[in-house]
Design a protein around this motif. Structure first.
Motif, PDB file in Angstrom:
ATOM      1  N   PHE A  59      16.774  52.029  38.969  1.00 25.08           N
ATOM      2  CA  PHE A  59      16.979  51.818  37.529  1.00 25.08           C
ATOM      3  C   PHE A  59      18.419  52.114  37.133  1.00 25.08           C
ATOM      4  CE2 PHE A  59      12.244  52.472  37.122  1.00 25.08           C
ATOM      5  CZ  PHE A  59      11.986  51.210  36.621  1.00 25.08           C
ATOM      6  N   GLY A  60      18.969  53.198  37.676  1.00 32.30           N
ATOM      7  CA  GLY A  60      20.351  53.557  37.359  1.00 32.30           C
ATOM      8  C   GLY A  60      21.341  52.514  37.824  1.00 32.30           C
ATOM      9  N   LEU A  61      21.100  51.963  39.020  1.00 36.59           N
ATOM     10  CA  LEU A  61      22.006  50.963  39.573  1.00 36.59           C
ATOM     11  C   LEU A  61      21.912  49.628  38.841  1.00 36.59           C
ATOM     12  CD1 LEU A  61      21.519  51.669  43.389  1.00 36.59           C
ATOM     13  CD2 LEU A  61      23.544  52.178  42.015  1.00 36.59           C
TER      14      LEU A  61
ATOM     15  N   MET B 158      21.486  50.493  48.288  1.00 36.22           N
ATOM     16  CA  MET B 158      20.457  50.050  47.346  1.00 36.22           C
ATOM     17  C   MET B 158      21.007  49.033  46.346  1.00 36.22           C
ATOM     18  SD  MET B 158      18.334  53.607  46.738  1.00 36.22           S
ATOM     19  CE  MET B 158      17.171  52.801  45.651  1.00 36.22           C
ATOM     20  N   ALA B 159      22.326  49.041  46.149  1.00 35.75           N
ATOM     21  CA  ALA B 159      22.951  48.028  45.295  1.00 35.75           C
ATOM     22  C   ALA B 159      23.179  46.723  46.048  1.00 35.75           C
ATOM     23  CB  ALA B 159      24.276  48.545  44.744  1.00 35.75           C
ATOM     24  N   ASN B 160      22.986  46.766  47.375  1.00 35.92           N
ATOM     25  CA  ASN B 160      23.238  45.582  48.194  1.00 35.92           C
ATOM     26  C   ASN B 160      22.025  45.207  49.039  1.00 35.92           C
ATOM     27  OD1 ASN B 160      26.328  44.721  48.142  1.00 35.92           O
ATOM     28  ND2 ASN B 160      26.241  46.957  47.965  1.00 35.92           N
TER      29      ASN B 160
ATOM     30  N   PRO C 103      27.408  51.616  41.866  1.00 35.63           N
ATOM     31  CA  PRO C 103      26.930  52.720  42.714  1.00 35.63           C
ATOM     32  C   PRO C 103      27.874  53.911  42.843  1.00 35.63           C
ATOM     33  CG  PRO C 103      27.450  50.759  44.022  1.00 35.63           C
ATOM     34  CD  PRO C 103      27.437  50.332  42.594  1.00 35.63           C
ATOM     35  N   LEU C 104      29.163  53.664  43.061  1.00 32.23           N
ATOM     36  CA  LEU C 104      30.082  54.779  43.256  1.00 32.23           C
ATOM     37  C   LEU C 104      30.294  55.562  41.959  1.00 32.23           C
ATOM     38  CD1 LEU C 104      32.675  53.055  45.606  1.00 32.23           C
ATOM     39  CD2 LEU C 104      30.890  54.691  46.231  1.00 32.23           C
TER      40      LEU C 104
END
Length: 300
Positions: free
Chosen positions: A25-27, A80-82, A32-33
């Motif tokens: 959810f945050g991403l 998780m972003a990729n 991410p960084l």
């Protein structure tokens, strides 16, 4: 364990298992960084008001926090972003136990037992099965590899912790929280150069309650509450009784990811999941099992 402590153990498993869904959810709104830097900054600001500063030289904060905090979560969040599903991420990250064995053999010259070799073989086979179908389902090979780097970074943090313990420094929740001052700077520097100042500014100015809630959960629940309860249980019970609790994290992670994020696994991935879980079980309980087996044969 007492009933109260059993409930606290369940809280830890649920908090850390749900952690991966919250990261997703945050991403969704924060790169991410940048998310990693904000998480550790929040942990440091709030945590230092709650626990005492550890009496450990600053260089050891860095030696511990850079692999355990910055590298692990930089790789995990980017994975998780990729294309790394939350459920599988919760499982693959547990391969840190296997990396820890290998690194302990190489850097600390610790011996390796038969059940550990068996555990590595089983879990390694499971990870290979999961990787073989990358690109077919929801998971990408790039995301999978980054998650392995995250697990290896966690293992490097474990080796740092063991080295610190050998030198007489106590690795506890105080160190976990106060060393959170170390990761934000490398996170924000990497975010500036890799994600760009424009994206950073845009994400900060447009954060919704979902992003803020995710950040609060990651900092207060998953980190401060989770590690505080973990430290409490470790102080009251043998490590051999507390450590296996982490085996429940991927089970919860896979379950929540399926229910909340509607993630699904391919048949070969499910087989791989089973192999990894069995490998982790062998690694955790192998010494006790083979000792009892040896005793039975002696008495026969």
């Amino acid at each position: 364990m007492t009933f109260k402590d059993s409930v606290l153990a369940l809280v830890i498993i649920l908090a850390w298992g749900l952690n991966f869904v919250v990261i997703s959810f945050g991403l969704g709104e924060v790169p991410p960084l940048l998310l990693g830097g904000l998480r550790f900054l929040a942990v440091a600001f709030v945590g230092c008001l709650l626990v005492k500063r550890p009496n450990i030289p600053l260089k050891w904060w860095c030696i511990y926090a850079l692999p355990m905090g910055f590298m692990q979560f930089a790789f995990l969040f980017m994975a998780m972003a990729n294309g790394m599903p939350a459920g599988l991420a919760s499982l693959v990250l547990q391969s840190q136990a296997l990396f820890t064995m290998v690194f302990a053999l190489v850097f600390l010259k610790e011996g390796v037992r038969f059940h550990q070799v068996l555990a590595i073989s089983l879990a390694g086979s499971g990870l290979l099965m999961i990787a073989l179908v990358s690109g077919v389902g929801d998971m990408t090979l790039f995301g999978f590899v980054l998650t392995l780097f995250a697990a290896a970074s966690w293992a490097m943090g474990n080796i740092s912790a063991r080295t610190m313990s050998q030198k007489g420094f106590s690795v506890n929740v105080n160190l976990v929280i106060w060393s959170a001052w170390v990761p934000p700077l490398p996170f924000f520097v990497c975010s500036w150069f890799m994600e760009g100042p424009e994206l950073m500014q845009s994400a900060l100015l447009s954060m919704s309650w979902v992003s803020i809630g995710a950040l609060v959960y990651l900092a207060l629940v998953a980190t401060i509450l989770g590690y505080s309860l973990w430290g409490y249980l470790m102080s009251r019970y043998p490590a051999s009784q507390v450590a296996p609790l982490t085996l429940g994290v991927p089970v919860v992670g896979l379950s929540f990811a399926s229910i909340i994020l509607d993630e699904s696994l391919l048949p070969l991935q499910w087989i791989g999941v089973c192999f990894v879980l069995v490998g982790l079980l062998v690694n955790t309980f192998g010494t006790r099992f083979f000792y009892q087996l040896k005793t039975i044969f002696k008495e026969a």
